[in-house]
Design a protein around this motif. Structure first.
Motif, PDB file in Angstrom:
ATOM      1  N   GLU A  95      12.924  -8.155   9.937  1.00  0.00           N
ATOM      2  CA  GLU A  95      14.033  -7.758   9.492  1.00  0.00           C
ATOM      3  C   GLU A  95      14.101  -7.526   7.797  1.00  0.00           C
ATOM      4  O   GLU A  95      13.613  -8.547   7.364  1.00  0.00           O
ATOM      5  N   ILE A  96      14.594  -6.538   7.587  1.00  0.00           N
ATOM      6  CA  ILE A  96      14.613  -6.308   6.016  1.00  0.00           C
ATOM      7  C   ILE A  96      16.040  -5.457   5.771  1.00  0.00           C
ATOM      8  O   ILE A  96      16.418  -4.632   6.456  1.00  0.00           O
ATOM      9  N   ALA A  97      16.540  -6.135   4.450  1.00  0.00           N
ATOM     10  CA  ALA A  97      17.653  -5.243   4.186  1.00  0.00           C
ATOM     11  C   ALA A  97      18.737  -5.197   5.325  1.00  0.00           C
ATOM     12  O   ALA A  97      19.321  -4.110   5.265  1.00  0.00           O
ATOM     13  N   GLY A  98      19.008  -6.092   6.181  1.00  0.00           N
ATOM     14  CA  GLY A  98      19.750  -6.094   7.322  1.00  0.00           C
ATOM     15  C   GLY A  98      19.347  -5.192   8.485  1.00  0.00           C
ATOM     16  O   GLY A  98      20.243  -4.926   9.384  1.00  0.00           O
ATOM     17  N   SER A  99      18.150  -4.935   8.212  1.00  0.00           N
ATOM     18  CA  SER A  99      17.870  -3.999   9.425  1.00  0.00           C
ATOM     19  C   SER A  99      16.730  -4.327  10.210  1.00  0.00           C
ATOM     20  O   SER A  99      15.736  -5.028   9.583  1.00  0.00           O
ATOM     21  N   THR A 100      16.457  -4.397  11.602  1.00  0.00           N
ATOM     22  CA  THR A 100      15.242  -4.568  12.415  1.00  0.00           C
ATOM     23  C   THR A 100      14.284  -3.280  12.061  1.00  0.00           C
ATOM     24  O   THR A 100      15.054  -2.279  12.681  1.00  0.00           O
ATOM     25  N   VAL A 101      13.315  -3.454  11.897  1.00  0.00           N
ATOM     26  CA  VAL A 101      12.417  -2.458  11.753  1.00  0.00           C
ATOM     27  C   VAL A 101      10.942  -2.798  12.505  1.00  0.00           C
ATOM     28  O   VAL A 101      10.501  -3.942  12.354  1.00  0.00           O
ATOM     29  N   THR A 102      10.410  -1.866  13.159  1.00  0.00           N
ATOM     30  CA  THR A 102       9.161  -1.895  13.712  1.00  0.00           C
ATOM     31  C   THR A 102       7.941  -1.140  12.932  1.00  0.00           C
ATOM     32  O   THR A 102       7.968  -0.074  12.608  1.00  0.00           O
ATOM     33  N   LEU A 103       7.149  -2.282  12.373  1.00  0.00           N
ATOM     34  CA  LEU A 103       6.167  -1.835  11.322  1.00  0.00           C
ATOM     35  C   LEU A 103       4.954  -1.123  12.086  1.00  0.00           C
ATOM     36  O   LEU A 103       4.580  -1.284  13.270  1.00  0.00           O
ATOM     37  N   PRO A 104       4.760   0.095  11.685  1.00  0.00           N
ATOM     38  CA  PRO A 104       3.593   1.179  12.375  1.00  0.00           C
ATOM     39  C   PRO A 104       2.251   0.454  12.140  1.00  0.00           C
ATOM     40  O   PRO A 104       2.187  -0.553  11.512  1.00  0.00           O
ATOM     41  N   ILE A 105       1.493   0.982  12.892  1.00  0.00           N
ATOM     42  CA  ILE A 105       0.075   0.366  12.904  1.00  0.00           C
ATOM     43  C   ILE A 105      -0.529   1.356  11.841  1.00  0.00           C
ATOM     44  O   ILE A 105      -0.528   2.593  11.741  1.00  0.00           O
ATOM     45  N   GLU A 106      -1.325   0.710  10.960  1.00  0.00           N
ATOM     46  CA  GLU A 106      -1.859   1.108   9.886  1.00  0.00           C
ATOM     47  C   GLU A 106      -3.524   1.463  10.296  1.00  0.00           C
ATOM     48  O   GLU A 106      -4.067   0.715  10.916  1.00  0.00           O
ATOM     49  N   ARG A 107      -3.838   2.731   9.880  1.00  0.00           N
ATOM     50  CA  ARG A 107      -5.393   2.999  10.210  1.00  0.00           C
ATOM     51  C   ARG A 107      -6.232   2.453   9.169  1.00  0.00           C
ATOM     52  O   ARG A 107      -5.736   2.160   8.094  1.00  0.00           O
ATOM     53  N   ARG A 108      -7.406   1.940   9.812  1.00  0.00           N
ATOM     54  CA  ARG A 108      -8.531   1.396   8.909  1.00  0.00           C
ATOM     55  C   ARG A 108      -9.669   2.169   9.044  1.00  0.00           C
ATOM     56  O   ARG A 108      -9.829   3.137  10.068  1.00  0.00           O
ATOM     57  N   PHE A 109     -10.445   2.179   8.037  1.00  0.00           N
ATOM     58  CA  PHE A 109     -11.635   3.292   8.179  1.00  0.00           C
ATOM     59  C   PHE A 109     -12.970   2.348   8.110  1.00  0.00           C
ATOM     60  O   PHE A 109     -13.083   1.303   7.313  1.00  0.00           O
ATOM     61  N   ALA A 110     -13.990   2.868   8.535  1.00  0.00           N
ATOM     62  CA  ALA A 110     -15.414   2.078   8.749  1.00  0.00           C
ATOM     63  C   ALA A 110     -16.237   2.907   7.828  1.00  0.00           C
ATOM     64  O   ALA A 110     -17.138   2.065   7.446  1.00  0.00           O
ATOM     65  N   SER A 111     -15.771   3.959   7.185  1.00  0.00           N
ATOM     66  CA  SER A 111     -16.892   4.490   6.230  1.00  0.00           C
ATOM     67  C   SER A 111     -16.355   5.396   5.362  1.00  0.00           C
ATOM     68  O   SER A 111     -14.974   5.921   5.661  1.00  0.00           O
ATOM     69  N   ILE A 112     -17.002   5.687   4.299  1.00  0.00           N
ATOM     70  CA  ILE A 112     -16.470   6.842   3.253  1.00  0.00           C
ATOM     71  C   ILE A 112     -16.225   8.121   3.938  1.00  0.00           C
ATOM     72  O   ILE A 112     -15.345   8.919   3.662  1.00  0.00           O
ATOM     73  N   ASP A 113     -17.129   8.653   4.895  1.00  0.00           N
ATOM     74  CA  ASP A 113     -16.903   9.724   5.911  1.00  0.00           C
ATOM     75  C   ASP A 113     -15.498   9.740   6.354  1.00  0.00           C
ATOM     76  O   ASP A 113     -14.847  10.641   6.495  1.00  0.00           O
ATOM     77  N   SER A 114     -14.989   8.521   7.072  1.00  0.00           N
ATOM     78  CA  SER A 114     -14.011   8.683   7.679  1.00  0.00           C
ATOM     79  C   SER A 114     -12.611   8.791   6.720  1.00  0.00           C
ATOM     80  O   SER A 114     -11.591   9.305   6.938  1.00  0.00           O
ATOM     81  N   VAL A 115     -12.874   8.153   5.623  1.00  0.00           N
ATOM     82  CA  VAL A 115     -11.808   8.156   4.553  1.00  0.00           C
ATOM     83  C   VAL A 115     -11.745   9.698   4.092  1.00  0.00           C
ATOM     84  O   VAL A 115     -10.587  10.182   3.989  1.00  0.00           O
ATOM     85  N   GLN A 116     -12.915  10.180   3.943  1.00  0.00           N
ATOM     86  CA  GLN A 116     -12.871  11.674   3.465  1.00  0.00           C
ATOM     87  C   GLN A 116     -12.234  12.536   4.498  1.00  0.00           C
ATOM     88  O   GLN A 116     -11.308  13.343   4.365  1.00  0.00           O
ATOM     89  N   THR A 117     -12.509  12.167   5.954  1.00  0.00           N
ATOM     90  CA  THR A 117     -11.857  13.169   7.138  1.00  0.00           C
ATOM     91  C   THR A 117     -10.231  12.972   6.893  1.00  0.00           C
ATOM     92  O   THR A 117      -9.396  13.754   7.087  1.00  0.00           O
ATOM     93  N   TYR A 118      -9.879  11.485   6.643  1.00  0.00           N
ATOM     94  CA  TYR A 118      -8.433  11.286   6.394  1.00  0.00           C
ATOM     95  C   TYR A 118      -7.835  12.062   5.361  1.00  0.00           C
ATOM     96  O   TYR A 118      -6.743  12.720   5.514  1.00  0.00           O
ATOM     97  N   VAL A 119      -8.289  11.991   4.035  1.00  0.00           N
ATOM     98  CA  VAL A 119      -7.918  12.467   2.888  1.00  0.00           C
ATOM     99  C   VAL A 119      -7.775  14.120   3.223  1.00  0.00           C
ATOM    100  O   VAL A 119      -6.598  14.844   3.138  1.00  0.00           O
ATOM    101  N   ASP A 120      -9.114  14.705   3.743  1.00  0.00           N
ATOM    102  CA  ASP A 120      -8.808  16.133   4.043  1.00  0.00           C
ATOM    103  C   ASP A 120      -7.696  16.451   4.822  1.00  0.00           C
ATOM    104  O   ASP A 120      -6.899  17.778   4.893  1.00  0.00           O
TER     105      ASP A 120
END
Length: 174
Positions: free
Chosen positions: A35-60
C-alpha cells in the motif's frame, strides 16, 4: 562551470527504498502487494543478471525498443557494458557510452539488477553533452527519463511507486 547535483542523494535514497521494497516482496510468502499513497500496488518481479553479457543483452534490448528509440534519439547510439572492479557504485561514462557495473563479489551482486541498469540507461539517453552543456546529472530531466523507462520496461506499478517515493523525498521530476 559544473552544476551542483543537489538531489543526487535523494534520488539514490529513493531508488534504494524501491529496491528494498522489491527485495522484501521477493522474500514474502504473503505476496507482492504493497500500500502506497492510498493505493494497493502489486510490485513487479525485477530482472537479475548473472554476467556482463546478460546485462549487455538487456541494455541492447531496451535501446532497441521502438518507443524508446522514438522518444530518445540517443537510444540509437550503442552503449557498451563492462565490469567495474570492487563493490562501488555502477556508473555511466558519457563520452565512451559505457555502463560500468560491479560484478558478484563474495556472493553479493547488488548492482546486477534491472533497476540499477535502467538508472544507467537513463544517463545514456541524456542528449546533452555534460562538457558543453553542464547540467545536474540527477536533475528533474533525469528522474523523468528514469520514470519513463520504468513505466515502459518494468511496468507502471514500479514507476508509480518510485514517483510516490520521489514525492516523499522531495525529488523534483521534469
Amino acid at each position: 562551470m559544473p552544476v551542483r547535483d543537489s538531489q543526487r542523494a535523494r534520488v539514490y535514497e529513493s531508488e534504494t527504498l524501491l529496491r528494498t521494497m522489491i527485495d522484501r516482496a521477493d522474500a514474502a510468502e504473503a505476496g507482492r502487494s504493497v500500500e502506497i499513497a492510498g493505493s494497493t500496488v502489486t510490485l513487479p518481479i525485477e530482472r537479475r543478471f548473472a554476467s556482463i553479457d546478460s546485462v549487455q543483452t538487456y541494455v541492447d534490448a531496451v535501446l532497441a525498443l521502438e518507443d524508446v528509440r522514438r522518444r530518445y534519439p540517443r537510444a540509437s547510439r550503442r552503449c557498451r557494458v563492462r565490469a567495474r572492479a570492487g563493490q562501488g557504485a555502477a556508473h555511466y561514462e558519457h563520452d565512451a557510452a559505457v555502463i560500468a557495473v560491479p560484478l558478484h563479489v563474495a556472493g553479493h551482486a547488488w548492482a546486477m539488477r534491472e533497476l540499477v541498469v535502467l538508472h544507467e540507461i537513463a544517463h545514456h539517453l541524456e542528449d546533452r553533452d555534460p562538457e558543453t552543456t553542464p547540467h545536474a546529472a540527477h536533475g528533474p530531466e533525469f528522474t523523468a527519463r528514469l520514470l519513463d523507462l520504468l513505466d515502459r520496461v518494468v511496468g507502471p506499478e514500479a514507476a508509480f511507486v518510485l514517483r510516490c517515493i520521489y514525492g516523499r523525498n522531495d525529488v523534483r521530476v521534469g
